[in-house]
Design a protein around this motif. Structure first.
Motif, PDB file in Angstrom:
ATOM      1  N   UNK B  23     -36.278   1.343  18.463  1.00 33.29           N
ATOM      2  CA  UNK B  23     -37.292   1.992  17.642  1.00 33.29           C
ATOM      3  C   UNK B  23     -38.576   2.098  18.438  1.00 33.29           C
ATOM      4  N   UNK B  24     -39.066   3.302  18.557  1.00 31.56           N
ATOM      5  CA  UNK B  24     -40.305   3.547  19.288  1.00 31.56           C
ATOM      6  C   UNK B  24     -41.344   4.163  18.360  1.00 31.56           C
ATOM      7  N   UNK B  25     -42.536   3.618  18.419  1.00 30.97           N
ATOM      8  CA  UNK B  25     -43.642   4.241  17.700  1.00 30.97           C
ATOM      9  C   UNK B  25     -44.279   5.240  18.661  1.00 30.97           C
ATOM     10  N   UNK B  26     -44.270   6.495  18.261  1.00 31.59           N
ATOM     11  CA  UNK B  26     -44.631   7.553  19.199  1.00 31.59           C
ATOM     12  C   UNK B  26     -46.133   7.791  19.302  1.00 31.59           C
ATOM     13  N   UNK B  27     -46.857   7.581  18.246  1.00 26.39           N
ATOM     14  CA  UNK B  27     -48.285   7.898  18.310  1.00 26.39           C
ATOM     15  C   UNK B  27     -49.150   6.829  17.641  1.00 26.39           C
ATOM     16  N   UNK B  28     -48.619   5.628  17.564  1.00 30.71           N
ATOM     17  CA  UNK B  28     -49.441   4.516  17.087  1.00 30.71           C
ATOM     18  C   UNK B  28     -48.867   3.235  17.673  1.00 30.71           C
ATOM     19  N   UNK B  29     -49.649   2.213  17.638  1.00 30.06           N
ATOM     20  CA  UNK B  29     -49.209   0.935  18.176  1.00 30.06           C
ATOM     21  C   UNK B  29     -48.682   0.070  17.031  1.00 30.06           C
ATOM     22  N   UNK B  30     -47.402  -0.198  17.085  1.00 31.83           N
ATOM     23  CA  UNK B  30     -46.755  -0.944  16.010  1.00 31.83           C
ATOM     24  C   UNK B  30     -46.917  -2.439  16.249  1.00 31.83           C
ATOM     25  N   UNK B  31     -47.901  -3.011  15.607  1.00 29.10           N
ATOM     26  CA  UNK B  31     -48.121  -4.451  15.726  1.00 29.10           C
ATOM     27  C   UNK B  31     -46.964  -5.217  15.102  1.00 29.10           C
TER      28      UNK B  31
END
Lengths: 113, 115
Positions: B23-31
């Motif tokens: 799972x990749x967060x493309x335009x935000x930083x997933x804390x």
């Protein structure tokens, strides 16, 4: 295309007041419908679900939801909110008969003291 | 809006092999990333919560040695199903958020079939 819409991004209510969160769906067949809640720092928790039968569904934490086919809606209600109800609420319906859910964008509930 | 890209969307594997789901967060930083499992016509079951750079917190009944979760960066979390068996066949979905006040974003899910 199937879709689930939660038109309200944020809702603010006073503690003790009644609550209604809206959910509309676009689905060919009779849908399965879910309401989930995500409290800060927590994972999703199922509040209630509708599969068939009685259109008024009772859930946990005093929540209920009513399936209205004529309005394509499955709104979540609670007669009197508590400060602990402050959370994010998601409506969802399956994309196919078994698996993948289509999620609404979520409604953040803010409780005023 | 923010996007969580989950891959693969569908995977079939043989019993005893391992499968990695990204799972990749493309335009935000997933804390924070959440991993769920869903059975047919059932609700999501939270498997674990991971914070970037920390060990995941597993829910009761979830085998941490079987479902390995890595969250080494703010844009990538992985779930590895080790030594998969047919009973692991299910739908796995991730969700991520930035800070505690930011919205939750879902991946599209991965349908795993173990033969």
């Amino acid at each position: 295309a199937q879709s689930v819409t939660q038109p309200d991004i944020h809702i603010t209510v006073s503690e003790g007041a009644s609550l209604e969160l809206r959910c509309n769906y676009s689905y060919g067949a009779t849908p399965y419908l879910f309401w989930y809640v995500q409290s800060p720092g927590q994972g999703l928790q199922l509040l209630l679900k509708y599969f068939s039968g009685d259109t008024l569904v009772q859930g946990i934490k005093g929540f209920e939801a009513e399936f209205k086919r004529s309005q394509s809606s499955f709104n979540l209600r609670k007669p009197s909110v508590h400060w602990s109800d402050a959370a994010e609420y998601f409506c969802a319906a399956p994309m196919d008969s078994n698996y993948q859910l289509i999620w609404g964008a979520g409604t953040k509930l803010i409780i005023k003291p | 809006g923010a996007v969580v890209s989950q891959h693969p969307s569908w995977v079939i594997c043989k019993s005893g092999t391992s499968v990695k789901i990204e799972c990749r967060s493309l335009d935000f930083q997933a804390t924070t990333m959440f991993w769920y499992r869903q059975f047919p016509k059932q609700s999501l079951m939270l498997m674990a919560t991971s914070n970037e750079g920390s060990k995941a917190t597993y829910e009761q009944g979830v085998e941490k040695d079987k479902f390995l979760i890595n969250h080494a960066s703010l844009t990538l979390s992985t779930l590895t199903v080790t030594s998969a068996h047919p009973e692991d066949s299910s739908f796995y979905i991730c969700s991520g958020r930035g800070d505690g006040n930011s919205p939750l974003h879902f991946g599209n899910g991965t349908r795993l079939t173990v033969t």
